[in-house]
Motif scaffolding. Structure first.
Motif, PDB file in Angstrom:
ATOM      1  N   GLU A 288      -1.471  25.548  10.607  1.00 50.26           N
ATOM      2  CA  GLU A 288      -0.614  26.453  11.388  1.00 50.26           C
ATOM      3  C   GLU A 288       0.067  25.736  12.547  1.00 50.26           C
ATOM      4  O   GLU A 288       1.051  26.226  13.084  1.00 50.26           O
ATOM      5  CB  GLU A 288      -1.434  27.632  11.911  1.00 50.26           C
ATOM      6  N   ALA A 289      -0.439  24.568  12.931  1.00 45.80           N
ATOM      7  CA  ALA A 289       0.102  23.853  14.083  1.00 45.80           C
ATOM      8  C   ALA A 289       1.064  22.725  13.715  1.00 45.80           C
ATOM      9  O   ALA A 289       1.673  22.131  14.605  1.00 45.80           O
ATOM     10  CB  ALA A 289      -1.048  23.275  14.910  1.00 45.80           C
TER      11      ALA A 289
ATOM     12  N   HIS B 132       0.852  -1.197   0.000  1.00 37.78           N
ATOM     13  CA  HIS B 132       0.000   0.000   0.000  1.00 37.78           C
ATOM     14  C   HIS B 132       0.886   1.245   0.000  1.00 37.78           C
ATOM     15  O   HIS B 132       1.984   1.242   0.552  1.00 37.78           O
ATOM     16  CB  HIS B 132      -0.890   0.047   1.239  1.00 37.78           C
ATOM     17  N   ARG B 133       0.374   2.287  -0.613  1.00 38.53           N
ATOM     18  CA  ARG B 133       1.033   3.589  -0.537  1.00 38.53           C
ATOM     19  C   ARG B 133       0.123   4.494   0.297  1.00 38.53           C
ATOM     20  O   ARG B 133      -1.022   4.748  -0.079  1.00 38.53           O
ATOM     21  CB  ARG B 133       1.239   4.182  -1.939  1.00 38.53           C
ATOM     22  N   PHE B 134       0.630   4.941   1.430  1.00 41.00           N
ATOM     23  CA  PHE B 134      -0.178   5.726   2.356  1.00 41.00           C
ATOM     24  C   PHE B 134       0.041   7.224   2.168  1.00 41.00           C
ATOM     25  O   PHE B 134       1.156   7.663   1.897  1.00 41.00           O
ATOM     26  CB  PHE B 134       0.158   5.354   3.809  1.00 41.00           C
ATOM     27  N   ARG B 135      -1.062   7.955   2.316  1.00 42.82           N
ATOM     28  CA  ARG B 135      -1.033   9.412   2.375  1.00 42.82           C
ATOM     29  C   ARG B 135      -1.840   9.817   3.600  1.00 42.82           C
ATOM     30  O   ARG B 135      -2.695   9.068   4.063  1.00 42.82           O
ATOM     31  CB  ARG B 135      -1.640  10.023   1.106  1.00 42.82           C
ATOM     32  N   LEU B 136      -1.571  10.990   4.101  1.00 39.49           N
ATOM     33  CA  LEU B 136      -2.256  11.467   5.300  1.00 39.49           C
ATOM     34  C   LEU B 136      -3.230  12.582   4.934  1.00 39.49           C
ATOM     35  O   LEU B 136      -2.860  13.546   4.262  1.00 39.49           O
ATOM     36  CB  LEU B 136      -1.226  12.000   6.307  1.00 39.49           C
ATOM     37  N   VAL B 137      -4.477  12.461   5.358  1.00 37.34           N
ATOM     38  CA  VAL B 137      -5.480  13.510   5.162  1.00 37.34           C
ATOM     39  C   VAL B 137      -5.313  14.521   6.291  1.00 37.34           C
ATOM     40  O   VAL B 137      -5.289  14.153   7.473  1.00 37.34           O
ATOM     41  CB  VAL B 137      -6.908  12.936   5.166  1.00 37.34           C
ATOM     42  N   VAL B 138      -5.195  15.796   5.920  1.00 39.40           N
ATOM     43  CA  VAL B 138      -4.979  16.865   6.900  1.00 39.40           C
ATOM     44  C   VAL B 138      -5.912  18.027   6.583  1.00 39.40           C
ATOM     45  O   VAL B 138      -5.985  18.466   5.436  1.00 39.40           O
ATOM     46  CB  VAL B 138      -3.509  17.358   6.858  1.00 39.40           C
ATOM     47  N   GLY B 139      -6.600  18.521   7.587  1.00 40.58           N
ATOM     48  CA  GLY B 139      -7.470  19.676   7.412  1.00 40.58           C
ATOM     49  C   GLY B 139      -6.681  20.973   7.449  1.00 40.58           C
ATOM     50  O   GLY B 139      -5.718  21.105   8.216  1.00 40.58           O
ATOM     51  N   SER B 140      -7.087  21.924   6.612  1.00 42.52           N
ATOM     52  CA  SER B 140      -6.371  23.206   6.548  1.00 42.52           C
ATOM     53  C   SER B 140      -6.422  23.961   7.870  1.00 42.52           C
ATOM     54  O   SER B 140      -5.571  24.809   8.142  1.00 42.52           O
ATOM     55  CB  SER B 140      -6.936  24.079   5.426  1.00 42.52           C
TER      56      SER B 140
END
Length: 187
Positions: free
Chosen positions: A113-114, A101-109
């Motif tokens: 800033e943190a 598997h190739r993993f990516r991380l979902v991140v909210g905008s």
């Protein structure tokens, strides 16, 4: 398979979590989404946020996954890893367990800033190419989809006040919250 790892408190999960998961798959960014409730948050206590029991948050995520038509799985992997939970540790662990598997991380905008305070954010960017999703009211990178600004905090407040949840959470999550919620008012 391309897997988008969507971690969070999911305290509880709401309709925007479902919309993001659906968008990730339907847009072709990934083949599947794995919801990963945090076991013990690295920033727990900083914002006065107390998490519902892990088993409840996993169950709510499973209910959310049942309510949407895209390939969504729920992983309780963080309960098996050292605490507090760090995204890079979870990603590395899953990459070793699932080398195909190739993993990516979902991140909210809203948290961009943190990220300087995150453990090995630079390596997350280099090895797990974050999928940035916008949140109304926060700046987002050009081309990022922007989703409504709904928060789990608002859902919890609605539960405490005995207010309707149908526009905030999916039907299966609503049933679970109405049956047994850690925030339900005492009779």
């Amino acid at each position: 398979m391309r897997v988008a790892l969507y971690g969070g408190s999911f305290n509880p999960p709401h309709k925007v979590h479902a919309l993001v998961a659906e968008w990730v798959v339907n847009s072709g960014v990934a083949d599947a989404v794995w919801l990963v409730p945090v076991f013990r948050h690295a920033f727990e206590g900083l914002h006065g946020k107390l998490l519902a029991p892990f088993k409840d948050r996993v169950r709510w995520c499973e209910a959310l996954a049942e309510d949407i038509a895209t390939p969504v799985e729920v992983s309780a992997v963080e309960s098996k890893l050292p605490t507090p939970s760090y995204s890079i540790d979870t990603l590395d662990h899953l990459a070793i367990l699932h080398p195909n598997h190739r993993f990516r991380l979902v991140v909210g905008s809203d948290i961009l800033e943190a990220v300087d305070g995150w453990k090995e954010w630079g390596r997350i960017q280099a090895e797990y190419t974050p999928i940035i999703v916008g949140r109304a009211g926060y700046s987002a990178p050009a081309g990022a989809p922007v989703f409504p600004n709904i928060s789990s905090t608002e859902v919890r407040q609605r539960v405490v006040r005995g207010m309707p949840l149908d526009e905030w959470v999916t039907p299966a999550v609503q049933r679970l919250l109405e049956e047994d919620s850690p925030w339900a008012p005492s009779p």
